[in-house]
Write an enzyme that holds these catalytic residues in place. Structure first.
Site, PDB file in Angstrom:
ATOM      1  N   GLU A  75       9.035   3.285  -2.364  1.00  0.00           N
ATOM      2  CA  GLU A  75       8.860   1.851  -2.236  1.00  0.00           C
ATOM      3  C   GLU A  75       8.509   1.100  -3.460  1.00  0.00           C
ATOM      4  OE1 GLU A  75       7.097   4.364  -0.747  1.00  0.00           O
ATOM      5  OE2 GLU A  75       5.923   3.884   0.959  1.00  0.00           O
ATOM      6  N   CYS A 115       1.428   1.968  -3.830  1.00  0.00           N
ATOM      7  CA  CYS A 115       2.764   1.145  -3.065  1.00  0.00           C
ATOM      8  C   CYS A 115       1.991  -0.135  -2.508  1.00  0.00           C
ATOM      9  CB  CYS A 115       3.535   1.986  -2.417  1.00  0.00           C
ATOM     10  SG  CYS A 115       4.471   3.166  -3.174  1.00  0.00           S
TER      11      CYS A 115
HETATM   12  N1  THU Z   1       5.931   9.151  -1.286  1.00  0.00           N
HETATM   13  C1  THU Z   1       6.863   7.950  -1.225  1.00  0.00           C
HETATM   14  O1  THU Z   1       7.768   8.004  -1.738  1.00  0.00           O
HETATM   15  N2  THU Z   1       6.070   6.943  -0.453  1.00  0.00           N
HETATM   16  C2  THU Z   1       4.703   7.107   0.051  1.00  0.00           C
HETATM   17  O2  THU Z   1       4.446   5.843   0.401  1.00  0.00           O
HETATM   18  C3  THU Z   1       3.875   8.313   0.170  1.00  0.00           C
HETATM   19  C4  THU Z   1       4.667   9.382  -0.547  1.00  0.00           C
HETATM   20  C5  THU Z   1       6.556  10.417  -1.875  1.00  0.00           C
HETATM   21  C6  THU Z   1       5.931  10.742  -3.124  1.00  0.00           C
HETATM   22  C7  THU Z   1       6.440  12.138  -3.117  1.00  0.00           C
HETATM   23  O3  THU Z   1       7.703  12.343  -3.882  1.00  0.00           O
HETATM   24  C8  THU Z   1       6.437  12.684  -1.646  1.00  0.00           C
HETATM   25  O4  THU Z   1       6.323  11.517  -0.844  1.00  0.00           O
HETATM   26  C9  THU Z   1       5.329  13.705  -1.315  1.00  0.00           C
HETATM   27  O5  THU Z   1       4.178  12.954  -1.467  1.00  0.00           O
END
Ligand code: THU
Length: 162
Positions: A75, A115
């Protein structure tokens, strides 16, 4: 002493086919965004897609790092790209999805607190709400009309704003 309750409103859909065409397309953009996820550590791919007022689509995906805290969520990858390149073209909606080969994801994945904080900042900056579409591939979809529904007690002090 008084007690208060806050009610939040959101929409639940059984699957993608129940959404408006534009929202379906944005969810598919979030799926495509996962192609560029760099997630060798968690093996958890996240894709985000922003639809701007002009109709432009911006994609983002999670970018991990061997120094774990240096990585960034999907995000914020998309949102900071918007802030750096298209700040006057308002964000109307963000779609978020996730996939892993490690287990089945059965519910929409919700954005982390950092985020949400960035989404809230950009709602203030553009002076309009950002719809959040949370898409579970092959499953349900949730639509939340703005960040206040996630963070009703969001930090805000108007004298700190420019
Ligand atoms: N992650 C996201 O990209 N967005 C979120 O809202 C939560 C988590 C990613 C971070 C990390 O690369 C992976 O998901 C595992 O936590």
């Amino acid at each position: 002493m008084t007690k208060q309750e806050i009610t939040i409103a959101f929409e639940n859909y059984n699957d993608l086919s129940e959404l408006e065409k534009d929202d379906q397309a944005l969810c598919r953009e979030a799926v495509k965004a996962m192609d560029n996820s760099h997630s060798p550590y968690s093996k958890f791919k996240v894709g985000a897609a922003l639809r701007l007022h002009s109709g432009k689509i911006i994609r983002g995906s999670n970018q991990e790092n061997v120094a774990y805290p240096s990585g960034l969520c999907a995000e914020r990858t998309a949102l900071f790209h918007w802030g750096a390149n298209y700040p006057t073209d308002a964000i109307e909606s963000i779609a978020v999805t996730a996939h892993t080969d490690e287990f089945m994801i059965e519910q929409p994945v919700t954005p982390c607190g950092s985020c949400l904080q960035v989404l809230a900042e950009y709602e203030k900056k553009q002076n309009s709400r950002i719809r959040v579409i949370l898409y579970c591939i092959g499953g349900p979809v949730m639509i939340i009309g703005g960040i206040e529904s996630f963070l009703p007690f969001l930090f805000f002090e108007h004298r700190l704003s420019v």
